[in-house]
Design a protein around this motif. Structure first.
Motif, PDB file in Angstrom:
ATOM      1  N   SER A  63      -3.504 -51.215 -97.094  1.00 51.02           N
ATOM      2  CA  SER A  63      -4.650 -50.719 -96.328  1.00 51.02           C
ATOM      3  C   SER A  63      -4.561 -51.121 -94.860  1.00 51.02           C
ATOM      4  CB  SER A  63      -5.963 -51.250 -96.925  1.00 51.02           C
ATOM      5  OG  SER A  63      -6.092 -52.640 -96.694  1.00 51.02           O
ATOM      6  N   ASN A 109     -11.137 -47.317 -92.197  1.00 51.96           N
ATOM      7  CA  ASN A 109      -9.803 -46.957 -92.665  1.00 51.96           C
ATOM      8  C   ASN A 109      -9.530 -45.514 -92.240  1.00 51.96           C
ATOM      9  OD1 ASN A 109      -7.492 -46.185 -94.032  1.00 51.96           O
ATOM     10  ND2 ASN A 109      -8.014 -47.292 -95.905  1.00 51.96           N
ATOM     11  N   TYR A 149      -7.193 -43.555 -92.821  1.00 53.28           N
ATOM     12  CA  TYR A 149      -6.578 -42.720 -93.849  1.00 53.28           C
ATOM     13  C   TYR A 149      -7.579 -42.215 -94.888  1.00 53.28           C
ATOM     14  CZ  TYR A 149      -2.171 -43.985 -91.753  1.00 53.28           C
ATOM     15  OH  TYR A 149      -1.139 -44.144 -90.848  1.00 53.28           O
ATOM     16  N   GLU A 150      -8.823 -42.649 -94.778  1.00 56.89           N
ATOM     17  CA  GLU A 150      -9.880 -42.131 -95.647  1.00 56.89           C
ATOM     18  C   GLU A 150     -10.656 -40.997 -94.977  1.00 56.89           C
ATOM     19  OE1 GLU A 150     -12.231 -45.542 -96.579  1.00 56.89           O
ATOM     20  OE2 GLU A 150     -10.823 -46.305 -98.093  1.00 56.89           O
TER      21      GLU A 150
END
Length: 253
Positions: free
Chosen positions: A64, A71, A73-74
Motif C-alpha cells: 500500500s 491511497n 490506487y483506490e
C-alpha cells in the motif's frame, strides 16, 4: 494532521514477461511532512520503480501507498488525475516540457487543466517566477533556453499548484555541474520556503547531500539510510562510502 505525508507498506512490484522480474521486494518507508529525502543505489536496484509507484506511473503488485492519508490506487481515473494535480509535483531528468508552448504557458499548464481563475494564475505565476529568477524568459519557447533554464521552468511548473509532495527523478542528470548546483540550491530553497516534502532519486552523491536523509536501495529492497546532521561534508563522505560498498566506485552507479 499526521506528520507523515507518505506511508509505504510492504511494497512489491513484479514485471511479468519472457523473464519474470521482481523489481521491489517488500519496501516499508515513511516520509515526514516537510522532509527532504534522497534515494540512491546501483543501477537496477529499483529506485526509479519505487518512485514510479509512488507517483502512480506504475501500479504496485502488492502493498500500500498512502499520500496525505489517501491511497491513490483506490481512486477512479478522474479522481486520480485530480489527485496527481493537487497533491503531487514532478521533476524529471529530460524536463518533459511542451515544445509548442512558451515558458509561461508551460508553467501555467497545471493551473489551466484545473481551470484556475485568471487572477489566481497571475498571482501564483508572479510568485514562482520571481522565486526562480526566470522573469526574462517567460515569452521564449523551450528550444530558445538553456538546460539549466529548462529545469527551472520544469520546477516552476511542478510547484505552481503548491503540491504536498514533490517527486524528482535524476533532476540534474542532463545538467553541467554549475547548473546542477544552482538547481539543487533551488530545491533546498523550495523545501525550506514553501515547506514542501521532497523525494528525489539521484546517482550523484553531491546532489544527494542536499537532502536531510538518504535511503539506499539494493536488489529491490531498502539497504540502509543515513541522516545529514550538522556536517554536510561528513554526510557527503558517508554517502560516497556507502555507494562504494554497494557497488564499487560511485561513478559506476
Amino acid at each position: 494532521m499526521s506528520d507523515i505525508i507518505l506511508n509505504v507498506q510492504q511494497l512489491h512490484k513484479d514485471y511479468v514477461g519472457e523473464v519474470n522480474y521482481k523489481a521491489l521486494k517488500g519496501i516499508d518507508f515513511q516520509l515526514k511532512r516537510n522532509e527532504f529525502v534522497s534515494v540512491m543505489g546501483p543501477s537496477g536496484s529499483g529506485k526509479t520503480t519505487f518512485l514510479n509507484c509512488i507517483s502512480t506511473i506504475d501500479r504496485p503488485t502488492n502493498g500500500s501507498i498512502t499520500i496525505n492519508q489517501k491511497n491513490p490506487y483506490e481512486l477512479n481515473d478522474e479522481d486520480l488525475a485530480k489527485f496527481r494535480r493537487s497533491e503531487l509535483g514532478f521533476v524529471f531528468q529530460d524536463f518533459n516540457l511542451v515544445h509548442t508552448l512558451t515558458v509561461e504557458e508551460n508553467i501555467l499548464l497545471p493551473l489551466t487543466l484545473d481551470a484556475v481563475n485568471a487572477k489566481e494564475m497571475t498571482s501564483r505565476l508572479a510568485e514562482v517566477v520571481e522565486f526562480l529568477g526566470i522573469e526574462e524568459i517567460m515569452k521564449k519557447r523551450t528550444f530558445e533556453i538553456s538546460g539549466g533554464q529548462k529545469q527551472r521552468v520544469a520546477i516552476a511548473r511542478a510547484v505552481i499548484h503548491q503540491p504536498s509532495l514533490l517527486l524528482a527523478d535524476e533532476p540534474t542528470g542532463n545538467l553541467d555541474s554549475k547548473a546542477a548546483n544552482s538547481v539543487m540550491t533551488l530545491f533546498q530553497s523550495i523545501h525550506e520556503t514553501f515547506q514542501t516534502s521532497l523525494l528525489m532519486v539521484t546517482h550523484d552523491p553531491y546532489v544527494a547531500s542536499f537532502a536531510e536523509r538518504v535511503i539506499f536501495m539494493q536488489d529491490g529492497m531498502l539497504y540502509n539510510e543515513i541522516q545529514r546532521g550538522d556536517h554536510k561534508k561528513q554526510f557527503y563522505q558517508e554517502i560516497v562510502d556507502t555507494l562504494t560498498f554497494l557497488g564499487g566506485g560511485y561513478h559506476e552507479l
